[in-house]
Design an enzyme around this catalytic site. Structure first.
Site, short mmCIF file in Angstrom:
data_model
loop_
_atom_site.label_atom_id
_atom_site.label_comp_id
_atom_site.label_asym_id
_atom_site.label_seq_id
_atom_site.Cartn_x
_atom_site.Cartn_y
_atom_site.Cartn_z
N ALA A 84 0.86 -1.18 0.00
CA ALA A 84 0.00 0.00 0.00
C ALA A 84 0.90 1.23 0.00
O ALA A 84 2.06 1.17 0.42
CB ALA A 84 -0.90 -0.02 1.23
N GLY A 117 0.70 -4.95 0.95
CA GLY A 117 -0.49 -5.04 0.10
C GLY A 117 -0.20 -5.71 -1.24
O GLY A 117 -1.11 -6.27 -1.86
N GLU A 142 -0.50 -9.27 -0.52
CA GLU A 142 -1.93 -9.53 -0.26
C GLU A 142 -2.74 -9.53 -1.55
O GLU A 142 -3.63 -10.36 -1.75
CB GLU A 142 -2.46 -8.48 0.73
CG GLU A 142 -1.85 -8.66 2.11
CD GLU A 142 -2.13 -7.48 3.04
OE1 GLU A 142 -1.86 -6.32 2.64
OE2 GLU A 142 -2.61 -7.71 4.15
N GLU A 185 4.79 -4.85 7.23
CA GLU A 185 4.06 -3.77 7.90
C GLU A 185 4.53 -3.53 9.33
O GLU A 185 4.48 -2.42 9.83
CB GLU A 185 2.55 -4.06 7.90
CG GLU A 185 1.87 -3.95 6.55
CD GLU A 185 1.89 -5.24 5.75
OE1 GLU A 185 2.68 -6.16 6.06
OE2 GLU A 185 1.11 -5.33 4.78
N1 CAA Z 1 4.63 3.20 -0.73
C1 CAA Z 1 5.05 4.34 -1.28
N2 CAA Z 1 6.21 4.47 -1.95
C2 CAA Z 1 7.00 3.38 -2.04
C3 CAA Z 1 6.63 2.14 -1.48
C4 CAA Z 1 5.37 2.07 -0.80
N3 CAA Z 1 4.91 0.92 -0.26
N4 CAA Z 1 7.61 1.24 -1.72
C5 CAA Z 1 8.55 1.92 -2.40
N5 CAA Z 1 8.19 3.18 -2.60
C6 CAA Z 1 8.92 4.25 -3.30
C7 CAA Z 1 10.09 4.73 -2.47
O1 CAA Z 1 9.66 5.68 -1.51
C8 CAA Z 1 10.98 5.31 -3.53
O2 CAA Z 1 10.48 6.58 -3.90
P1 CAA Z 1 11.49 7.83 -4.16
O3 CAA Z 1 12.34 7.38 -5.31
O4 CAA Z 1 10.59 8.95 -4.49
O5 CAA Z 1 12.28 7.99 -2.90
C9 CAA Z 1 10.76 4.38 -4.72
O6 CAA Z 1 9.53 3.70 -4.48
C10 CAA Z 1 11.84 3.33 -4.85
O7 CAA Z 1 11.96 2.67 -3.60
P2 CAA Z 1 13.36 2.44 -2.87
O8 CAA Z 1 14.29 3.58 -3.17
O9 CAA Z 1 13.06 2.16 -1.43
O10 CAA Z 1 13.86 1.13 -3.62
P3 CAA Z 1 14.83 0.01 -3.07
O11 CAA Z 1 15.14 -0.85 -4.24
O12 CAA Z 1 15.96 0.58 -2.30
O13 CAA Z 1 13.94 -0.84 -2.01
C11 CAA Z 1 11.93 -1.94 -1.26
C12 CAA Z 1 12.82 -1.54 -2.46
C13 CAA Z 1 12.68 -2.96 -0.37
C14 CAA Z 1 10.68 -2.59 -1.83
C15 CAA Z 1 11.58 -0.68 -0.43
O14 CAA Z 1 11.08 0.31 -1.30
C16 CAA Z 1 10.53 -0.90 0.64
O15 CAA Z 1 10.83 -1.45 1.68
N6 CAA Z 1 9.28 -0.48 0.37
C17 CAA Z 1 8.21 -0.51 1.34
C18 CAA Z 1 7.65 -1.92 1.51
C19 CAA Z 1 6.57 -1.93 2.55
O16 CAA Z 1 6.79 -1.62 3.71
N7 CAA Z 1 5.34 -2.33 2.16
C20 CAA Z 1 4.20 -2.39 3.05
C21 CAA Z 1 3.35 -1.16 2.89
S1 CAA Z 1 2.05 -1.07 4.08
C22 CAA Z 1 0.82 -2.04 3.48
O17 CAA Z 1 0.92 -2.63 2.41
C23 CAA Z 1 -0.43 -2.15 4.33
C24 CAA Z 1 -1.44 -3.13 3.86
O18 CAA Z 1 -1.36 -4.29 4.20
C25 CAA Z 1 -2.60 -2.74 3.08
#
Ligand code: CAA
Length: 258
Positions: free
Chosen positions: A65, A109, A112, A132
């Site tokens: 998400a 998400g 999911e 999360e």
């Molecule tokens: N939401 C918003 N933006 C996201 C994102 C997310 N879930 N995941 C990645 N991005 C964005 C980053 O902020 C970044 O944006 P900028 O270039 O503007 O800074 C861009 O995508 C690239 O990401 P990274 O620079 O972090 O890329 P990376 O290769 O170094 O790492 C990753 C990749 C390990 C997937 C890392 O991006 C990450 O950990 N992302 C978040 C994963 C996460 O926590 N997901 C759970 C979300 S909560 C949820 O989903 C709730 C639910 O159950 C409904």
């Protein structure tokens, strides 16, 4: 409707939806989920389409998400407004099979969403996770419910509590994904599986989906009873007559979806 966050194509009898927010690793905001729901419903209602594939990029199916979109939500936004997951249930209403073709990250998400599909074909670089907990929250679109059913309580707890990612090999061993293919072959393999499904009888395909899904919602004896009723119903279709006749005549059946 014009789509901005997804690409929608038709490949013969297969509807292909590609999540397309590359700068945010296909993070699933309201707009993405809204567009996805509209595209899925349109394919479901389109008589020319028999199976649907959802995919992302080679780097990310979806990284979860959209954290930026929800970071400042209050409890009332989340609960009363249902701002985060209000569009997420549409996929469960789709009656035609939906395959998730997952390469790269399928996190939060994203994992999911993949699990809401009927089965997952993974690229060898796929990574699944429910991170999360690291954000001070928990899975909110079925992760704590579908993961234990898919891969066991032990692995689900491990993933949700530690946020560790599962690679494609482990995901296949655990039963989360049905097959693994080299990343360059992912779409070809998913479309091939979808085309195979699309060559069968659509009403029978829909009955099979309905019956397998019932296994998650009911007791074994009720589920077997439900399956038997659908099995009996299949004898009311022309396609059952054609399928069995074709077998006996040693030829390929020509299903009419009747
Ligand atoms: N939401 C918003 N933006 C996201 C994102 C997310 N879930 N995941 C990645 N991005 C964005 C980053 O902020 C970044 O944006 P900028 O270039 O503007 O800074 C861009 O995508 C690239 O990401 P990274 O620079 O972090 O890329 P990376 O290769 O170094 O790492 C990753 C990749 C390990 C997937 C890392 O991006 C990450 O950990 N992302 C978040 C994963 C996460 O926590 N997901 C759970 C979300 S909560 C949820 O989903 C709730 C639910 O159950 C409904």
């Amino acid at each position: 409707m014009e789509f901005e966050c997804i690409l929608v194509e038709t490949k013969e009898k297969v509807g292909l939806i590609t999540l397309n927010r590359p700068k945010a690793l296909n993070a699933l905001n309201d707009q993405v989920m809204n567009e996805l729901g509209v595209a899925l419903k349109a394919f479901d209602q389109n008589d020319a389409i028999q199976c649907i594939v959802i995919t992302g990029s080679q780097k990310a199916f979806a990284a979860g998400a959209d954290i930026a979109a929800m970071a400042n939500y209050t409890f009332m936004d989340a609960y009363k407004g249902d701002y985060i997951t209000r569009n997420w249930e549409t996929i469960r209403q789709i009656r035609k099979p939906v395959i998730a073709a997952v390469a790269g990250y399928a996190l939060g998400g994203g994992c999911e969403l993949a699990m809401m599909c009927d089965f997952i074909i993974a690229a060898d670089n796929a990574k699944f996770g429910q991170p999360e907990v690291k954000l001070g929250t928990l899975p909110g679109a079925g992760g704590t419910q579908r993961l234990p059913r898919a891969i066991s309580k032990a692995k689900a707890m491990d993933m949700c509590l530690t946020a560790r990612m599962m690679d494609a090999e482990e995901a296949e061993r655990a039963g989360l994904v049905s097959r693994i293919v080299p990343v360059d072959m992912l779409l070809e393999e998913a479309l091939s599986a979808a085309n195979t499904i699309a060559s069968m009888s659509l009403p029978i395909i829909m009955m099979i989906k309905e019956s397998v899904n019932r296994a998650y919602e009911t007791t074994l004896s009720e589920g077997v009873h439900f399956e038997r009723r659908l099995f009996h119903s299949s004898f009311g279709t022309e396609d059952q007559k054609e399928g069995m006749k074709a077998f006996l005549e040693k030829r390929t059946p020509e299903f009419k979806n009747q």
